[in-house]
Design a protein around this motif. Structure first.
Motif, mmCIF file in Angstrom:
data_model
loop_
_atom_site.group_PDB
_atom_site.id
_atom_site.type_symbol
_atom_site.label_atom_id
_atom_site.label_comp_id
_atom_site.label_asym_id
_atom_site.label_seq_id
_atom_site.Cartn_x
_atom_site.Cartn_y
_atom_site.Cartn_z
ATOM 1 N N TYR A 156 -1.245 21.604 60.688
ATOM 2 C CA TYR A 156 -1.134 21.951 59.262
ATOM 3 C C TYR A 156 -0.023 21.129 58.603
ATOM 4 N N ARG A 157 1.116 21.067 59.312
ATOM 5 C CA ARG A 157 2.266 20.370 58.740
ATOM 6 C C ARG A 157 1.980 18.877 58.638
ATOM 7 N N LEU A 158 1.306 18.329 59.659
ATOM 8 C CA LEU A 158 1.024 16.887 59.634
ATOM 9 C C LEU A 158 0.117 16.540 58.446
ATOM 10 N N VAL A 159 -0.978 17.283 58.315
ATOM 11 C CA VAL A 159 -1.922 17.003 57.216
ATOM 12 C C VAL A 159 -1.206 17.151 55.874
ATOM 13 N N HIS A 160 -0.466 18.246 55.717
ATOM 14 C CA HIS A 160 0.186 18.511 54.429
ATOM 15 C C HIS A 160 1.222 17.420 54.104
ATOM 16 N N THR A 161 1.968 16.987 55.116
ATOM 17 C CA THR A 161 3.025 15.996 54.878
ATOM 18 C C THR A 161 2.438 14.613 54.602
ATOM 19 N N LEU A 213 -0.593 13.915 53.388
ATOM 20 C CA LEU A 213 -1.190 13.942 52.041
ATOM 21 C C LEU A 213 -0.082 13.867 50.985
ATOM 22 N N ALA A 214 1.041 14.549 51.273
ATOM 23 C CA ALA A 214 2.169 14.517 50.325
ATOM 24 C C ALA A 214 2.673 13.085 50.152
ATOM 25 N N ALA A 215 2.723 12.345 51.267
ATOM 26 C CA ALA A 215 3.197 10.954 51.185
ATOM 27 C C ALA A 215 2.207 10.111 50.376
ATOM 28 N N ALA A 229 -5.080 22.238 51.659
ATOM 29 C CA ALA A 229 -4.271 22.115 52.888
ATOM 30 C C ALA A 229 -3.032 23.004 52.795
ATOM 31 N N GLY A 230 -2.410 23.059 51.612
ATOM 32 C CA GLY A 230 -1.210 23.890 51.418
ATOM 33 C C GLY A 230 -1.538 25.355 51.618
ATOM 34 N N ASP A 231 -2.686 25.776 51.119
ATOM 35 C CA ASP A 231 -3.096 27.177 51.276
ATOM 36 C C ASP A 231 -3.269 27.517 52.768
ATOM 37 N N ALA A 232 -3.963 26.622 53.490
ATOM 38 C CA ALA A 232 -4.177 26.859 54.926
ATOM 39 C C ALA A 232 -2.835 26.867 55.669
ATOM 40 N N HIS A 233 -1.942 25.979 55.254
ATOM 41 C CA HIS A 233 -0.602 25.897 55.862
ATOM 42 C C HIS A 233 0.131 27.234 55.672
ATOM 43 N N GLY A 234 0.022 27.777 54.465
ATOM 44 C CA GLY A 234 0.685 29.044 54.154
ATOM 45 C C GLY A 234 0.149 30.176 55.037
ATOM 46 N N ASN A 287 -1.102 29.856 58.001
ATOM 47 C CA ASN A 287 -0.568 29.628 59.346
ATOM 48 C C ASN A 287 0.888 30.113 59.427
ATOM 49 N N THR A 288 1.651 29.853 58.361
ATOM 50 C CA THR A 288 3.049 30.309 58.342
ATOM 51 C C THR A 288 3.106 31.835 58.350
ATOM 52 N N LEU A 289 2.183 32.452 57.619
ATOM 53 C CA LEU A 289 2.153 33.918 57.586
ATOM 54 C C LEU A 289 1.967 34.481 58.998
ATOM 55 N N ALA A 300 8.528 36.190 57.950
ATOM 56 C CA ALA A 300 9.751 36.394 57.142
ATOM 57 C C ALA A 300 9.918 35.243 56.150
ATOM 58 N N LYS A 301 9.492 34.025 56.563
ATOM 59 C CA LYS A 301 9.586 32.883 55.659
ATOM 60 C C LYS A 301 8.672 33.097 54.453
ATOM 61 N N ILE A 302 7.472 33.612 54.728
ATOM 62 C CA ILE A 302 6.533 33.863 53.614
ATOM 63 C C ILE A 302 7.098 34.942 52.692
ATOM 64 N N VAL A 349 8.557 25.176 42.639
ATOM 65 C CA VAL A 349 8.644 23.790 42.144
ATOM 66 C C VAL A 349 7.515 22.965 42.774
ATOM 67 N N MET A 350 7.349 23.096 44.105
ATOM 68 C CA MET A 350 6.320 22.321 44.816
ATOM 69 C C MET A 350 4.924 22.660 44.306
ATOM 70 N N VAL A 351 4.613 23.941 44.252
ATOM 71 C CA VAL A 351 3.259 24.337 43.837
ATOM 72 C C VAL A 351 3.036 23.981 42.358
ATOM 73 N N ALA A 390 11.240 19.539 47.627
ATOM 74 C CA ALA A 390 11.108 20.990 47.429
ATOM 75 C C ALA A 390 10.393 21.606 48.632
ATOM 76 N N GLY A 391 9.341 20.925 49.120
ATOM 77 C CA GLY A 391 8.581 21.421 50.278
ATOM 78 C C GLY A 391 9.477 21.542 51.498
ATOM 79 N N TRP A 392 10.290 20.504 51.739
ATOM 80 C CA TRP A 392 11.151 20.543 52.925
ATOM 81 C C TRP A 392 12.239 21.608 52.802
ATOM 82 N N THR A 398 11.847 24.404 51.266
ATOM 83 C CA THR A 398 11.138 25.659 51.556
ATOM 84 C C THR A 398 11.027 25.856 53.057
ATOM 85 N N THR A 399 10.588 24.805 53.731
ATOM 86 C CA THR A 399 10.343 24.882 55.168
ATOM 87 C C THR A 399 11.623 25.139 55.953
ATOM 88 N N GLU A 400 12.678 24.391 55.611
ATOM 89 C CA GLU A 400 13.888 24.443 56.442
ATOM 90 C C GLU A 400 14.790 25.638 56.110
HETATM 91 C C1 HEM Z 1 -0.123 23.181 45.179
HETATM 92 C C2 HEM Z 1 -0.270 23.790 46.277
HETATM 93 C C3 HEM Z 1 0.630 23.744 47.481
HETATM 94 C C4 HEM Z 1 0.728 24.731 48.406
HETATM 95 C C5 HEM Z 1 -0.045 26.064 48.412
HETATM 96 C C6 HEM Z 1 1.691 24.332 49.402
HETATM 97 C C7 HEM Z 1 2.081 25.091 50.505
HETATM 98 C C8 HEM Z 1 3.143 24.816 51.328
HETATM 99 C C9 HEM Z 1 3.737 25.707 52.288
HETATM 100 C C10 HEM Z 1 3.243 27.133 52.542
HETATM 101 C C11 HEM Z 1 4.770 25.082 52.886
HETATM 102 C C12 HEM Z 1 5.746 25.649 53.910
HETATM 103 C C13 HEM Z 1 5.129 25.850 55.250
HETATM 104 C C14 HEM Z 1 6.108 26.186 56.326
HETATM 105 O O1 HEM Z 1 7.289 25.895 56.241
HETATM 106 O O2 HEM Z 1 5.668 26.753 57.315
HETATM 107 C C15 HEM Z 1 4.837 23.746 52.340
HETATM 108 C C16 HEM Z 1 5.731 22.779 52.739
HETATM 109 C C17 HEM Z 1 5.707 21.476 52.261
HETATM 110 N N1 HEM Z 1 4.982 21.000 51.190
HETATM 111 FE FE1 HEM Z 1 3.609 22.041 50.108
HETATM 112 N N2 HEM Z 1 2.166 23.079 49.083
HETATM 113 C C18 HEM Z 1 1.550 22.678 47.918
HETATM 114 C C19 HEM Z 1 1.756 21.465 47.259
HETATM 115 C C20 HEM Z 1 2.519 20.418 47.732
HETATM 116 C C21 HEM Z 1 2.644 19.118 47.122
HETATM 117 C C22 HEM Z 1 1.925 18.687 45.842
HETATM 118 C C23 HEM Z 1 3.475 18.371 47.921
HETATM 119 C C24 HEM Z 1 3.931 16.952 47.772
HETATM 120 C C25 HEM Z 1 3.318 16.013 47.116
HETATM 121 C C26 HEM Z 1 3.894 19.218 49.015
HETATM 122 C C27 HEM Z 1 4.744 18.833 50.053
HETATM 123 C C28 HEM Z 1 5.253 19.667 51.023
HETATM 124 C C29 HEM Z 1 6.173 19.238 52.068
HETATM 125 C C30 HEM Z 1 6.701 17.820 52.282
HETATM 126 C C31 HEM Z 1 6.466 20.365 52.834
HETATM 127 C C32 HEM Z 1 7.419 20.427 54.054
HETATM 128 C C33 HEM Z 1 6.705 20.058 55.301
HETATM 129 C C34 HEM Z 1 5.768 21.133 55.791
HETATM 130 O O3 HEM Z 1 6.230 22.184 56.243
HETATM 131 O O4 HEM Z 1 4.546 20.920 55.686
HETATM 132 N N3 HEM Z 1 3.298 20.444 48.879
HETATM 133 N N4 HEM Z 1 3.841 23.611 51.380
#
Ligand code: HEM
Length: 372
Positions: free
Chosen positions: A86-91, A93-95, A141-146, A148-150, A155-157, A230-232, A277-279, A281-283
């Protein structure tokens, strides 16, 4: 980290110079190859680094020896630990999105000066395709990541959502100020039941609040709460810009609408901000642990004196300032330069190059309304 250096770092470092400075010195094919190798190296690099970070979020495949040391037991379980995919795909795509919005802003800036510039059109068009196609994928991908975190770090969620009480049918808190002293989210503006619906796919689903954990085992809520929004928020602004560009492309006005170009310039840094902002949140959400549930941050301190730590920190700051400063300076210069066909291309194909070089004599060759 060893794998990272061996498989990726050398690849990136070796080809980066050719990519940045070799355009006129090597042939087109080698330059393109070097660019691909940098991209591949970066991707491989991201894979190993994200794997290491994910293991600290969701440790797996280890045992703990009598002396307290972690012993690797299962290589695959360690690398492919539960949050890694989840983290790899999300990161990654973010790049891609960060790059697309930076390139889009540069293209838009040049289009504002000359909307017939073919290179600027290509930059802008490719960036807007990425924005329109990749942002929806990132949100999914972010939704699925969330989710997985849940499962692994509830506690993070709870901190990200600003929930202190465990509730069935929990609201989605849009804005508010989480207060760890009083265990309340003050001034909350919320939509009833939506929190449960998003996280459990059931409007009456139960969501655990921070009070389920002892105070010393919880993350601080304010930072993850704000940075997550901020991220969302930026993710949805990116989606808005992508959809707007699709609409204008369809109407054949992608290169004519100055408001779209201005908005793209404003959104230029959005990817960098969303990534940070994402990092955060994560850290911060991982606290109070370095290795989640196993090793506390307060126990992770090395036995090093403060002056030694201070000295290496200052060295890092100076070196990064110089290296990063030089990089940013060089990139800004590249961005400011009006994109045009390189001299060596002109020599190779004078007719074609003349047709696509911007300028009053050639501008009639470019169709202003061609949206593709
Ligand atoms: C709009 C919907 C989005 C959702 C629902 C979402 C969801 C999440 C969640 C739940 C986390 C924390 C996961 C954890 O720590 O276990 C996270 C982290 C992160 N997000 Fe997002 N995100 C979104 C958009 C974005 C966007 C647009 C970017 C950058 C272009 C981004 C970049 C990141 C990065 C770099 C992290 C930290 C690495 C990671 O834990 O994946 N996110 N995101």
């Amino acid at each position: 980290m060893g794998y990272e250096v061996l498989t990726a770092f050398f690849l990136e470092a070796g080809f980066l110079g050719i990519m940045l400075f070799g355009r006129k010195r090597v042939g087109d094919k080698l330059h393109f190859f070097a660019t691909l190798m940098v991209a591949l190296g970066t991707l491989v690099s991201a894979t190993w680094i994200i794997s290491a970070n994910s293991w600290m979020q969701t440790p797996a495949g280890y045992s703990i020896a009598e002396n307290g040391q972690y012993v690797p037991e299962d290589w695959w379980a360690i690398i492919f630990n539960p949050s890694f995919p989840y983290r790899l795909v999300h990161t990654v795509l973010a790049a891609f999105l960060t790059t697309a919005f930076a390139v889009g802003a540069v293209g838009a800036n040049h289009l504002l000066a000359d909307r017939t510039n073919r290179q600027a059109r290509i930059m802008f068009s490719m960036a807007m395709w990425m924005a329109a196609l990749v942002t929806p994928l990132q949100i999914v991908a972010g939704d699925a990541h969330g989710l997985n975190t849940l499962e692994h770090q509830p506690a993070k969620i709870a901190a990200m959502e600003g929930h202190y009480e465990t509730q069935k049918g929990a609201p989605l808190i849009l804005f508010g100020i989480p207060n760890d002293q009083t265990d309340t989210t003050d001034y909350a503006i919320e939509i009833p039941k939506l929190g449960s619906l998003i996280l459990t796919h059931d409007p009456d689903g139960e969501i655990k609040g921070l009070k389920e954990w002892a105070k010393e085992d919880r993350p601080p809520a304010l930072i993850p709460f704000i940075t997550f929004r901020v991220m969302v928020g930026l993710g949805f602004l990116m989606l808005g810009l992508g959809l707007w560009s699709l609409w204008l492309r369809w109407r054949g006005r992608l290169y004519d609408n100055v408001w779209l170009h201005r908005a793209a310039i404003l959104m230029g840094p959005s990817g960098f901000v969303a990534v940070l902002a994402g990092w955060y949140t994560t850290e911060v959400g991982r606290q109070p642990y370095t290795i989640y549930g196993l090793l506390r941050t307060s126990d992770s301190l090395s036995n090093v004196d403060a002056p030694a730590v201070g000295a290496s920190l200052i060295a890092f700051i100076i070196v990064y300032f110089v290296v990063f400063g030089a990089g940013v300076f060089y990139l800004l210069r590249l961005m400011r330069r009006t994109p045009q066909t390189d001299d060596h291309e002109l020599e190779k194909a004078p007719n074609r190059a003349a047709g696509i070089t911007p300028g009053p004599a050639q501008s009639s060759k470019v169709e202003p309304n061609n949206g593709h």
